[in-house]
Design an enzyme around this catalytic site. Structure first.
Site, PDB file in Angstrom:
ATOM      1  N   CYS A 183       6.117  -1.481   2.536  1.00  0.00           N
ATOM      2  CA  CYS A 183       6.390  -0.055   2.679  1.00  0.00           C
ATOM      3  C   CYS A 183       5.456   0.638   3.665  1.00  0.00           C
ATOM      4  O   CYS A 183       5.570   1.847   3.880  1.00  0.00           O
ATOM      5  CB  CYS A 183       6.340   0.619   1.315  1.00  0.00           C
ATOM      6  SG  CYS A 183       7.486  -0.150   0.142  1.00  0.00           S
ATOM      7  N   HIS A 315       1.720   8.899   0.581  1.00  0.00           N
ATOM      8  CA  HIS A 315       2.699   7.868   0.220  1.00  0.00           C
ATOM      9  C   HIS A 315       3.443   8.307  -1.037  1.00  0.00           C
ATOM     10  O   HIS A 315       4.671   8.259  -1.076  1.00  0.00           O
ATOM     11  CB  HIS A 315       1.987   6.530   0.002  1.00  0.00           C
ATOM     12  CG  HIS A 315       2.903   5.383  -0.269  1.00  0.00           C
ATOM     13  ND1 HIS A 315       3.967   5.072   0.548  1.00  0.00           N
ATOM     14  CD2 HIS A 315       2.919   4.468  -1.285  1.00  0.00           C
ATOM     15  CE1 HIS A 315       4.593   4.010   0.068  1.00  0.00           C
ATOM     16  NE2 HIS A 315       3.986   3.630  -1.049  1.00  0.00           N
ATOM     17  N   HIS A 351      12.391   6.771  -1.993  1.00  0.00           N
ATOM     18  CA  HIS A 351      11.448   5.827  -1.391  1.00  0.00           C
ATOM     19  C   HIS A 351      12.261   4.871  -0.523  1.00  0.00           C
ATOM     20  O   HIS A 351      12.961   3.994  -1.024  1.00  0.00           O
ATOM     21  CB  HIS A 351      10.710   5.073  -2.489  1.00  0.00           C
ATOM     22  CG  HIS A 351       9.601   4.197  -2.000  1.00  0.00           C
ATOM     23  ND1 HIS A 351       9.377   3.933  -0.657  1.00  0.00           N
ATOM     24  CD2 HIS A 351       8.641   3.494  -2.665  1.00  0.00           C
ATOM     25  CE1 HIS A 351       8.345   3.117  -0.527  1.00  0.00           C
ATOM     26  NE2 HIS A 351       7.881   2.849  -1.736  1.00  0.00           N
TER      27      HIS A 351
END
Length: 820
Positions: A183, A315, A351
């Protein structure tokens, strides 16, 4: 004038174009308007059945947007990951005002103008870096079985294929790489792209991420109990994440070029930092130590003060451990009384995995241009560890920060932090920084290198067919080529039980073994590990772990997805587990190119050492055999290669020459020049041109000629006609001296076997060994004559190493005697 403004504008990189696809829309303005209205794109999943799963929510692209992407790429046979990337990158290129002009079309008009009168860039001077978690997994999901995989779908699967397909569709022929740091991938891709421009390998880069919604990946997060059955709210008391999908790209170029052509400048990418938690495959370091190191590296390299940072786009996944750890890491960087406004954009569109950094950056920058920063939606109450922090809640806040940070983290412990200047750059258009003598066209040649540190190879380690070697990789190749097919396996448990863990896949075992051997060969002590970089390349990752996970989903059902194998479906897991076991906490990256991983890792590490960001760096590359690997071989035509397929890992230690001298490290050779270019395996002429460009650029960087080469190590894929074409192309470069019998062109794959990533690094290691001071004795004895290397009474001075990819791209490296 700030320190940033004092920096040479040729070294400053800016964002001049942005493109986006996400659950809120397919244009930055559309996405911004919906964010301003506090809308979320999180809704019921319609692509697959979620009845037996923990959640039924995700940030899907709206049907009309997805259908537009499919229609816009209907003529292209490729995975949806690549098609999303193409759509977003095209939007970014259009937004930038640039076009890619084919050289043939530039002969008859102004080179400063391309399609529609736009400023243009030659294909060879624009590159593409793509960040992705999942690669082409949808191409395997479409078959929903790993038995008798068909060639067409399987050929679209490999991670490197997505970046190559996007580059080919867009007409990009400069450097191309797929970054796979989970990610953190698209943030890594943007950072690496900025490096490639500053180091002279490109004038313009398209950089971003792409990850479509995947049934199997959704199932993996489900079994980890990470999903939220409600729309998520990072940092709030409701735990869990919502997955999303999409793509986002930026156009990067030098500030001086952007100012000259009057481009819109969204932001300056001041610097970026990479790190590894070295803690756990899926859980963040509880105190956020990894993200703290990435943030501090980025701020230090940017040359700004911590007090300059006015906003952090975090994040913020929404999971309990991640959010608390990230806040702790930020407090470690900025102090316990952290007062900088923070938000997570993931509540808007989910996400999006490998796309996250690019999507969150693009949408933040566009909002800041309108005078706002994103909020954290659905916020109820701060969770434990996130209290007394300025979390921007519910609605976007009016703000125009001058400097911001964008953070992302992923499986494998990888972290990225980007520092951007978002205000005041365009005013420099009138400050006299322009260079009136610069040609209007962005077409040209690699920029002249500034004074730089010299980079040397100080350690080599390799594992293959059960054998581990500290240096002397050539000693592994006997005269009997049948040894290639022998099946024996290296056991890390037997070699160093402390570094082994149950069910560790073979590629990770091989890689850790090769790293340990290289460190011992370089006398690299444990105290140096934390500050040593680690850059790893693998074309496919652990195909055994990936196939084991997919089998659990396809056969047993998504609700029974394997928690054991899911973390290893991200192919940076090899680098991540190696970093964890050996405590590599500093600069960390993982990538895939499909055949020249060894030389790409060398280029990346060499650039960071030359500019002083690192003093030493471990580079590694490796492959693993499995049934899925054989299916990919068949899809890529590798069953027709003249070489046997093999597995293994090779690692090398690169160091700053002055540092190596001070620590009395043994020195094999110097990396004096590197080059890279993308081509097309289906087009022999483009493939040949790519090889010639890569070699020519490496020679230019090393400031030596082809006539000074003593040997050429050519790592060919070996499919019918490829080696012959490559030999002809090499013989046409410079003085064509390589046609002379005294300058051999050698391919080691007949003795070592072929592995996409392994072979690239192996040839580089062999070149280092052959120019090393200790090689003279063996050369004089004729020890390597069976490899085609003649007896010599003098040492090799310069060796040209070339690696090709299965899709027709090339990298080249000049390995030189340090005496030179």
């Amino acid at each position: 004038m700030s320190d940033r403004e004092n920096t040479n504008t040729k070294d400053r990189i800016v964002i001049t174009g942005m493109g986006v696809l996400c659950a809120l829309g397919d244009h930055p303005q559309m996405v911004y308007e919906r964010m301003l209205a506090a809308e979320t794109g999180i809704r019921e999943v319609t692509r697959f059945d979620t009845d037996k799963l923990q959640s039924s929510l995700a940030g899907q692209l709206e049907d009309s947007i997805r259908e537009g992407v499919l229609a816009g790429t209907a003529e292209l046979s490729m995975d949806l990951c690549a098609r999303y990337a193409i759509a977003a990158a095209r939007k970014a290129l259009i937004d930038s005002g640039l076009s890619i002009a084919h050289p043939d079309n530039m002969k008859h008009h102004d080179r400063s103008k391309g399609t529609g009168g736009k400023p243009s860039v030659l294909p060879a001077r624009i590159g593409l870096t793509l960040g992705t978690c999942n690669g082409g997994v949808l191409s395997l999901e479409e078959q929903w079985s790993l038995s008798e995989l068909d060639v067409d779908h399987t050929s679209r699967y490999p991670f490197y294929q997505q970046g190559d397909d996007a580059a080919r569709a867009l007409g990009v022929e400069g450097p191309v790489a797929t970054l796979n740091t989970a990610c953190a991938a698209s943030g890594n891709a943007i950072g690496y792209a900025s490096d490639l421009i500053r180091w002279g390998y490109a004038d313009v880069m398209l950089a971003g991420g792409s990850d479509p919604l995947s049934h199997s990946v959704y199932a993996g997060f489900n079994v980890l109990r990470a999903l939220n059955s409600r729309p998520s709210s990072p940092f709030s008391t409701q735990y869990g994440l919502n997955l999303g999908e999409g793509a986002a790209f930026v156009v990067l170029e030098r500030l001086d070029a952007a100012l000259e052509r009057g481009a819109t400048i969204y932001a300056e990418l001041c610097a970026y930092g990479l790190s590894n938690d070295a803690h756990h495959m899926t859980a963040s370091h509880p105190e956020g130590a990894g993200i703290q190191r990435a943030v501090e590296m980025a701020i230090s390299l940017a040359g700004v003060s911590k007090t300059d940072i006015e906003y952090v786009n975090a994040h913020g996944t929404g999971t309990q451990a991640n959010d608390r750890a990230e806040i702790s890491g930020l407090q470690g960087s900025f102090g316990p009384n952290l007062s900088i406004p923070i938000s997570s954009s993931k509540a808007y569109f989910g996400h999006t995995l490998g796309t996250s950094a690019a999507l969150e950056l693009v949408t933040s920058l566009y909002a800041i241009r309108q005078g706002y920063v994103p909020a954290t939606l659905h916020f109820e109450e701060a969770r434990e560890g996130c209290e007394d922090v300025d979390i921007i809640q519910h609605s976007m806040r009016p703000m125009r920060p001058e400097y911001m940070i964008c953070n992302n983290s992923g499986f494998g412990g990888h972290n990225v932090s980007l520092v951007l200047r978002t205000n005041g750059i365009e005013e420099e258009r009138y400050s006299g920084v322009q260079n009136p003598e610069r040609e209007n066209s962005l077409a040209g040649h690699p920029g002249e290198a500034v004074p730089r540190r010299r980079v040397v190879i100080t350690g080599v380690g390799a594992v293959s067919k059960g054998d581990i070697r500290k240096g002397n990789v050539l000693g592994a190749f006997g005269k009997d080529t049948k040894q290639v097919t022998e099946t024996s396996f290296f056991s890390l448990k037997d070699y160093d039980k402390s570094k082994y863990e149950r069910r560790m896949n073979q590629l990770t075992q091989n890689t850790i073994g090769a790293v340990l051997a290289a460190m011992e060969d370089a006398a690299l002590g444990e105290s140096q590990r934390e500050h040593t970089g680690f850059i790893y390349g693998t074309a496919r990752g652990s195909t055994s772990s990936i196939s084991n996970f997919l089998e659990s989903v396809f056969v047993k059902g998504p609700e029974y997805a394997s928690t054991i194998y899911f973390p290893h479906t991200v192919i940076n897991s090899i680098a991540g587990q190696t970093a964890e076991k050996l405590q590599f906490k500093g600069f960390n990256s993982s990538f895939s190119t499909g055949g020249n991983e060894g030389l790409t890792a060398a280029l990346y590490a060499t650039g960071k050492i030359r500019e002083g960001a690192l003093t030493s760096c471990l580079i590694g590359a490796g492959d693993e055999r499995s049934q899925l690997a054989e299916d990919i071989d068949r899809a890529k035509g590798l069953q027709d290669s003249r070489y046997e397929m093999t597995e293994g890992s090779v690692c090398m230690v690169l160091s700053d020459l002055e540092e190596a001298d001070q620590t009395r490290s043994g020195i094999y050779a110097e990396l004096s020049g590197l080059g890279v270019a993308s081509g097309a395996a289906q087009d022999a002429s483009r493939q040949s041109e790519a090889l010639i460009r890569a070699v020519t650029d490496a020679l230019h960087e090393a400031e030596i000629s082809m006539g000074q080469m003593d040997l050429i190590l050519l790592n060919s894929v070996g499919r019918p006609g490829e080696l012959e074409m490559e030999q002809v192309a090499v013989s046409s470069i410079g003085e064509a001296v390589v046609a002379v019998p005294s300058v051999p062109i050698i391919n080691l794959n007949a003795w070592a076997g072929y592995g996409e990533s392994y072979s690239s690094m192996l040839h580089l290691a062999a070149a280092a060994e052959l120019v090393s001071p200790g090689a003279m004795h063996e050369l004089a004895k004729g020890t390597y004559t069976h490899l085609g290397l003649p007896e010599r009474s003098s040492a090799y001075r310069h060796i040209l190493t070339i690696s090709s990819t299965v899709n027709g791209s090339y990298s080249a490296a000049i390995v030189s005697s340090v005496a030179e």
